[in-house]
Design a protein around this motif. Structure first.
Motif, PDB file in Angstrom:
ATOM      1  N   TRP A 285      69.042  40.070  36.056  1.00  0.00           N
ATOM      2  CA  TRP A 285      68.594  38.799  35.455  1.00  0.00           C
ATOM      3  C   TRP A 285      68.088  39.011  34.024  1.00  0.00           C
ATOM      4  O   TRP A 285      67.387  39.967  33.736  1.00  0.00           O
ATOM      5  CB  TRP A 285      67.479  38.200  36.304  1.00  0.00           C
TER       6      TRP A 285
ATOM      7  N   THR B  65      50.766  26.183  30.804  1.00  0.00           N
ATOM      8  CA  THR B  65      50.955  27.397  31.586  1.00  0.00           C
ATOM      9  C   THR B  65      50.419  28.628  30.853  1.00  0.00           C
ATOM     10  O   THR B  65      50.493  29.735  31.357  1.00  0.00           O
ATOM     11  CB  THR B  65      52.453  27.567  31.943  1.00  0.00           C
ATOM     12  N   GLY B  66      49.890  28.404  29.658  1.00  0.00           N
ATOM     13  CA  GLY B  66      49.226  29.511  28.968  1.00  0.00           C
ATOM     14  C   GLY B  66      49.937  30.028  27.741  1.00  0.00           C
ATOM     15  O   GLY B  66      49.611  31.110  27.250  1.00  0.00           O
TER      16      GLY B  66
ATOM     17  N   PHE C  79      53.236  31.114  20.046  1.00  0.00           N
ATOM     18  CA  PHE C  79      54.418  31.403  20.865  1.00  0.00           C
ATOM     19  C   PHE C  79      55.371  30.210  20.851  1.00  0.00           C
ATOM     20  O   PHE C  79      56.580  30.365  20.650  1.00  0.00           O
ATOM     21  CB  PHE C  79      53.977  31.715  22.300  1.00  0.00           C
TER      22      PHE C  79
ATOM     23  N   ARG D  40      45.921  30.847  31.658  1.00  0.00           N
ATOM     24  CA  ARG D  40      46.709  31.815  32.437  1.00  0.00           C
ATOM     25  C   ARG D  40      45.974  32.250  33.709  1.00  0.00           C
ATOM     26  O   ARG D  40      46.572  32.855  34.592  1.00  0.00           O
ATOM     27  CB  ARG D  40      47.019  33.052  31.584  1.00  0.00           C
TER      28      ARG D  40
ATOM     29  N   ASP E 263      64.215  31.361  36.672  1.00  0.00           N
ATOM     30  CA  ASP E 263      63.595  31.295  35.339  1.00  0.00           C
ATOM     31  C   ASP E 263      62.333  30.434  35.365  1.00  0.00           C
ATOM     32  O   ASP E 263      61.383  30.708  34.634  1.00  0.00           O
ATOM     33  CB  ASP E 263      64.593  30.743  34.321  1.00  0.00           C
TER      34      ASP E 263
ATOM     35  N   ALA F  97      59.622  32.515  36.677  1.00  0.00           N
ATOM     36  CA  ALA F  97      59.305  33.611  35.745  1.00  0.00           C
ATOM     37  C   ALA F  97      58.478  33.144  34.547  1.00  0.00           C
ATOM     38  O   ALA F  97      57.905  33.972  33.826  1.00  0.00           O
ATOM     39  CB  ALA F  97      60.603  34.258  35.245  1.00  0.00           C
ATOM     40  N   LEU F  98      58.395  31.827  34.356  1.00  0.00           N
ATOM     41  CA  LEU F  98      57.750  31.308  33.137  1.00  0.00           C
ATOM     42  C   LEU F  98      56.338  31.859  32.894  1.00  0.00           C
ATOM     43  O   LEU F  98      56.054  32.356  31.788  1.00  0.00           O
ATOM     44  CB  LEU F  98      57.729  29.769  33.173  1.00  0.00           C
ATOM     45  N   PRO F  99      55.435  31.809  33.872  1.00  0.00           N
ATOM     46  CA  PRO F  99      54.077  32.311  33.588  1.00  0.00           C
ATOM     47  C   PRO F  99      54.066  33.783  33.181  1.00  0.00           C
ATOM     48  O   PRO F  99      53.246  34.190  32.348  1.00  0.00           O
ATOM     49  CB  PRO F  99      53.330  32.106  34.910  1.00  0.00           C
TER      50      PRO F  99
ATOM     51  N   ARG G 278      56.507  35.400  31.661  1.00  0.00           N
ATOM     52  CA  ARG G 278      57.048  35.510  30.298  1.00  0.00           C
ATOM     53  C   ARG G 278      56.000  35.108  29.275  1.00  0.00           C
ATOM     54  O   ARG G 278      55.849  35.744  28.227  1.00  0.00           O
ATOM     55  CB  ARG G 278      58.293  34.633  30.143  1.00  0.00           C
ATOM     56  N   LEU G 279      55.282  34.022  29.586  1.00  0.00           N
ATOM     57  CA  LEU G 279      54.276  33.551  28.632  1.00  0.00           C
ATOM     58  C   LEU G 279      53.133  34.555  28.511  1.00  0.00           C
ATOM     59  O   LEU G 279      52.466  34.627  27.477  1.00  0.00           O
ATOM     60  CB  LEU G 279      53.732  32.184  29.063  1.00  0.00           C
TER      61      LEU G 279
ATOM     62  N   PRO H  90      60.399  41.796  31.891  1.00  0.00           N
ATOM     63  CA  PRO H  90      61.125  41.367  33.106  1.00  0.00           C
ATOM     64  C   PRO H  90      61.176  42.439  34.191  1.00  0.00           C
ATOM     65  O   PRO H  90      61.083  42.115  35.374  1.00  0.00           O
ATOM     66  CB  PRO H  90      62.521  41.045  32.583  1.00  0.00           C
TER      67      PRO H  90
ATOM     68  N   TYR I 132      58.485  42.281  36.872  1.00  0.00           N
ATOM     69  CA  TYR I 132      58.213  41.187  37.799  1.00  0.00           C
ATOM     70  C   TYR I 132      59.457  40.574  38.451  1.00  0.00           C
ATOM     71  O   TYR I 132      59.332  39.778  39.368  1.00  0.00           O
ATOM     72  CB  TYR I 132      57.425  40.082  37.080  1.00  0.00           C
ATOM     73  N   ARG I 133      60.655  40.938  38.033  1.00  0.00           N
ATOM     74  CA  ARG I 133      61.808  40.197  38.564  1.00  0.00           C
ATOM     75  C   ARG I 133      62.010  40.438  40.061  1.00  0.00           C
ATOM     76  O   ARG I 133      62.427  39.535  40.784  1.00  0.00           O
ATOM     77  CB  ARG I 133      63.071  40.486  37.765  1.00  0.00           C
TER      78      ARG I 133
ATOM     79  N   ARG J 297      55.872  28.864  41.273  1.00  0.00           N
ATOM     80  CA  ARG J 297      55.523  29.087  39.852  1.00  0.00           C
ATOM     81  C   ARG J 297      54.004  29.124  39.653  1.00  0.00           C
ATOM     82  O   ARG J 297      53.492  29.892  38.850  1.00  0.00           O
ATOM     83  CB  ARG J 297      56.132  27.982  38.987  1.00  0.00           C
TER      84      ARG J 297
END
Lengths: 297, 272
Positions: A10, A210-211, A216, B91, B110, B113-115, B117-118, B123, B126-127, B162
């Motif tokens: 991925w 979401t932070g 960013f 967060r 995806d 995965a957003l939190p 990534r932010l 990756p 955590y993937r 999420r």
């Protein structure tokens, strides 16, 4: 498709959605602005070169109008003047302009048949100056006085001022136009960023809550619009370079328009177009995005 | 001040002191809210539609600033917090939004995965965990699916995944079982219970009084923007035990060690 999904392979997707129609229109508008900006810059350089050439030509020469005194013939006076001027430091060459050539100069005003034989056509001495240390008008005048010749030295200073002035106007106009194009591009990008943020307010809000830091989120818009503007800069700059190259090829060494002699190196002006467009877009998008994001709690 | 705390909880995660919230020039939506949520507590927030449940949650997850009063999150006065610090506070909060707020242009994977990534995580770190979490919430075969192709229940579970993936210190859920049937609601409740057992503070806004009652968790009520006394106080018995959950040591991450819930508790895939 989902069954074949392998998390180990991925790759994170772009966080901002692509909007093909919206993005395409923006690329087109910015490309047009970049084309105009690059074309302006290329033509400004050509105009500047033309003005510089004319100035050099005028600066490298002077014309002396000879008036006869007493019984001395005009040809004799002109010859003595040429001799005196040729020996002046800073003069490379001084030549008497033949009567026929002097008459040719009057033709545009008097016509071919308008010049009667007895008309006292003034005799001219053309002086070619030493380009490394050209003689001043005063030095030429002194040389004439010393030789006892009555004459008026025209060092083209009157024309020079006009030429230099025209060159300056061309430069200022080109820089102003270029700045205007850059501002227009920045405004379009700022507007597009604002529209993009507005259209994607939901995405921005989710990331914000979401932070995601303000920086960013701004970076996402900055990168998106910088990339689009860089592409537009490439297209617009490339089109301007192609147009200039076409003019150069069609018109030979002096270009299609004699007053705009385009050189091959002038086309390099278009090279930084993607970089500049990208930079302007990045700044415009960042400033706009940060302004809008900071309006959020 | 109403203290909303389970036993043995000392650290205050959320503290409201005389908080009011006004949208524009309208009358106050929330008035004089004063309460505390202790670390590791689990509460429901009940009240009729329009009472202010969502607005209260929005104040906690920093979507709004109060018009008056003082809010402390994790011991920090948010009125004095610098803007650059707010993302880091956010967060630490997992939110299940009432409207779910999924990113429709991203796959299920995806979205979850957003939190991460932010938060700037790579990756590779955590993937695998996300895949495991998606399996666990019954979306193992939908990892690459776009949200619009998912059913209401699947979208709800995706939103929950999420919210919990980064193991936040507090989870706020606004009607998280609103799109789920009773059985699925109970299963989601088990997930929140397990996260709470691992130390996560949980606050769930719900109008489903049956779900609240069956949870055995304390609830407090809000009406017309004012907090009323808890109608159900903390119980002595851990309600998680009633759900058949057995603690077996604290796992490193809920999604790495989700099997403190039995295999039968896994959420089954739904049709689209």
């Amino acid at each position: 498709m989902s069954m074949a999904f392998n998390p180990a392979r991925w790759k994170p997707a772009a966080l901002l959605p692509h909007e093909e129609a919206h993005d395409g229109a923006l690329v087109f508008v910015v490309a047009v602005l970049c084309f105009l900006a690059c074309a302006t810059a290329i033509f400004a350089i050509s105009a500047d070169r033309a003005a510089q050439g004319w100035a050099n030509q005028l600066q490298g020469s002077a014309t002396v109008i000879i008036r006869t005194k007493g019984s001395e013939s005009p040809d004799m006076a002109a010859s003595r003047a040429a001799e005196a001027l040729a020996g002046t430091p800073g003069v490379a060459q001084a030549l008497v302009l033949e009567r026929a050539k002097a008459e040719a100069l009057l033709e545009p005003w008097l016509g071919k048949d308008g010049i009667i034989k007895d008309l006292p056509v003034p005799r001219l001495v053309t002086v070619e100056l030493d380009p490394s240390a050209p003689a001043s008008a005063k030095a030429l005048d002194n040389a004439l006085r010393a030789a006892g010749v009555d004459g008026t030295v025209d060092d083209h200073s009157l024309w020079m001022q006009d030429i230099i002035h025209a060159g300056q106007i061309a430069r200022i106009a080109a820089v102003s136009l270029f700045a205007l194009m850059a501002l227009a591009a920045a405004s379009v990008i700022a507007f597009a960023t604002r529209a993009g943020l507005s259209a994607r307010h939901d995405v921005v809000e989710i990331m914000h809550l979401t932070g995601a830091t303000d920086g960013f989120i701004a970076n996402l818009f900055q990168a998106r619009f910088a990339a689009m503007a860089a592409l537009a800069g490439l297209l617009g700059g490339g089109a301007a370079a192609l147009l200039a190259a076409g003019i150069r090829l069609v018109g030979g060494g002096y270009g299609l328009i004699p007053v705009l002699p385009i050189g091959w190196l002038d086309l390099l002006v278009a090279v930084p177009s993607p970089l500049i467009a990208g930079l302007v877009a990045a700044i415009a998008a960042r400033v706009t995005a940060l302004g809008l994001i900071r309006a959020m709690p | 001040m109403i203290e909303l705390a389970n036993r043995d909880q000392t650290d205050t995660i959320v503290r409201f002191d005389g908080v009011g919230l006004r949208y524009g020039r309208a009358p106050e939506t929330l008035q004089d809210l004063s309460f505390e949520l202790k670390a590791g507590s689990f509460h429901f927030l009940t009240g009729p539609s329009g009472a202010g449940k969502s607005s209260l949650l929005k104040l906690i997850y920093l979507a709004h600033r109060p018009s008056r009063g003082r809010i402390e999150l994790f011991g920090q006065d948010i009125g004095r917090a610098k803007r650059k610090d707010l993302p880091f506070l956010r967060r630490r909060i997992g939110v299940v939004f009432q409207e779910m707020h999924l990113l429709e242009h991203l796959t299920a994977f995806d979205n979850v995965a957003l939190p991460m990534r932010l938060a700037g995580q790579k990756p590779a770190t955590y993937r695998t965990d996300i895949a495991e979490l998606l399996q666990w919430v019954g979306l193992g075969t939908k990892m690459h699916a776009m949200p619009e192709t998912l059913s209401g229940g699947e979208r709800q579970r995706l939103a929950i995944a999420r919210a919990v993936v980064a193991r936040p210190e507090i989870i706020l859920a606004d009607e998280p079982t609103g799109n789920l049937d009773h059985e699925m609601g109970q299963r989601i409740l088990k997930l929140f219970n397990e996260l709470n057992r691992l130390g996560t503070t949980v606050l769930i806004a719900s109008h489903d009084l049956d779900l609240v009652a069956s949870s055995g968790r304390p609830a407090f009520n809000i009406e017309s923007g004012r907090l009323t006394s808890p109608y159900m106080d903390a119980t002595e018995d851990d309600p998680a035990d009633d759900l058949g959950l057995v603690a077996s040591g604290e796992p490193e991450f809920i999604y790495r060690r989700p099997l403190t819930l039995s295999e039968e508790d896994r959420l089954e895939d739904e049709g689209p």
